[in-house]
Design an enzyme around this catalytic site. Sequence first.
Site, PDB file in Angstrom:
ATOM      1  N   CYS A 219      24.278  -6.520  35.803  1.00 50.86           N
ATOM      2  CA  CYS A 219      24.982  -5.126  36.208  1.00 50.86           C
ATOM      3  C   CYS A 219      26.332  -5.128  36.699  1.00 50.86           C
ATOM      4  CB  CYS A 219      23.900  -4.263  36.870  1.00 50.86           C
ATOM      5  SG  CYS A 219      24.506  -2.575  36.909  1.00 50.86           S
TER       6      CYS A 219
ATOM      7  N   CYS B 225      29.288   1.695  32.389  1.00 48.35           N
ATOM      8  CA  CYS B 225      28.812   0.630  32.547  1.00 48.35           C
ATOM      9  C   CYS B 225      29.672  -0.539  32.369  1.00 48.35           C
ATOM     10  CB  CYS B 225      27.899   0.265  30.947  1.00 48.35           C
ATOM     11  SG  CYS B 225      27.085  -1.112  30.877  1.00 48.35           S
TER      12      CYS B 225
HETATM   13  N1  LIG Z   1      22.026   1.868  34.134  1.00 47.67           N
HETATM   14  C1  LIG Z   1      23.153   2.383  34.399  1.00 47.67           C
HETATM   15  C2  LIG Z   1      24.309   2.111  33.608  1.00 47.67           C
HETATM   16  C3  LIG Z   1      24.461   0.871  33.052  1.00 47.67           C
HETATM   17  C4  LIG Z   1      25.297  -0.062  33.997  1.00 47.67           C
HETATM   18  C5  LIG Z   1      25.523  -1.471  33.352  1.00 47.67           C
HETATM   19  N2  LIG Z   1      24.571  -2.406  33.080  1.00 47.67           N
HETATM   20  C6  LIG Z   1      26.888  -2.173  33.995  1.00 47.67           C
HETATM   21  O1  LIG Z   1      27.098  -3.320  33.656  1.00 47.67           O
HETATM   22  O2  LIG Z   1      27.537  -1.528  34.917  1.00 47.67           O
HETATM   23  C7  LIG Z   1      23.119   3.757  35.029  1.00 47.67           C
HETATM   24  O3  LIG Z   1      22.265   4.490  34.648  1.00 47.67           O
HETATM   25  O4  LIG Z   1      23.869   4.041  35.817  1.00 47.67           O
END
Ligand SMILES: N[C@@H](CCC[C@H](N)C(=O)O)C(=O)O
Length: 290
Positions: A218, A85
């Site tokens: 993200c 993340c």
């Molecule tokens: N939901 C993603 C993991 C989290 C990603 C995050 N919000 C970021 O900032 O990179 C997954 O399941 O791969």
Amino acid sequence: MSTRIAFLKGHGTENDFVIVPDPENAIDLPPAAVAALCDRRAGIGGDGLLHVVRSAAHPEAEGMAAEAEWFMDYRNGDGSIAEMCGNGVRVFARYLQRAGHATEGDLAVATRGGVKTVHLAKNGDVTVGMGRAVLPDGDVTVSVGERSWPARNVNMGNPHAVAFVDDLAHAGDLLSPPPFSPAAAYPDGVNVEFVADRGPGHVALRVHERGSGETRSCGTGACAVAVATARRDGADPTATGTPVTYTVDVPGGTLVITERPDGEIEMTGPAVIVAEGEIDAAWLDAATSA
Ligand SMILES: N[C@@H](CCC[C@H](N)C(=O)O)C(=O)O
């Protein structure tokens, strides 16, 4: 276990996290507990949870303990586990700084995606060495309602499908995971980014995250978008020796992503702690067993 569990709340470009410091890995956090904590009405609320554990105390991280004292045991808001993340690791580093475990400058953080180098800058920004992107071959399609788009498969430690759209509104309400094909492209599910051009070296995205739904940002997604946009534009720093930088607007702010000639990707953005408090362990027990 004590009847109160310390927590903090933080965000990076409004990708928000419940932070649970637990140096000796003594707190049981099954998926139902994480989902209860991340629930925005019945819990604290967050897109995900950052479980802060000493690498030596966690079976998934003890092999990284010599390089990185702290392990980011990241969980999605539904309780599922993800490899990496990007916003989370910046907020994780900000927490370590606030707790006195880190100072301005460079810091190594263990993640399921390997050890990441984080730089805590004087001006408050946090830069993360995100590693290299992998772009598997093969066409992918993502859909929302009646609309479908070709997408670029980009792996940033976790899986992404990057679709270029004329208008971010075309992605609709994003209330459920956008269907994709072929199914074999993403056996463990996928984060889907919709990208629109904003100008030279400048794009905007919306994202539906695996395990969290539509979020305001993200970090791994912004990196995937920068690489996919560069390749679409015919730019590949590993071939030309010239770094490429993109400004990526997300609903919750702006991230700056640079791909270097060695393929390493750096992401810079804010990381903020907004609150701290105590979780009632009895409530968590009840929420977990409900
Ligand atoms: N939901 C993603 C993991 C989290 C990603 C995050 N919000 C970021 O900032 O990179 C997954 O399941 O791969």
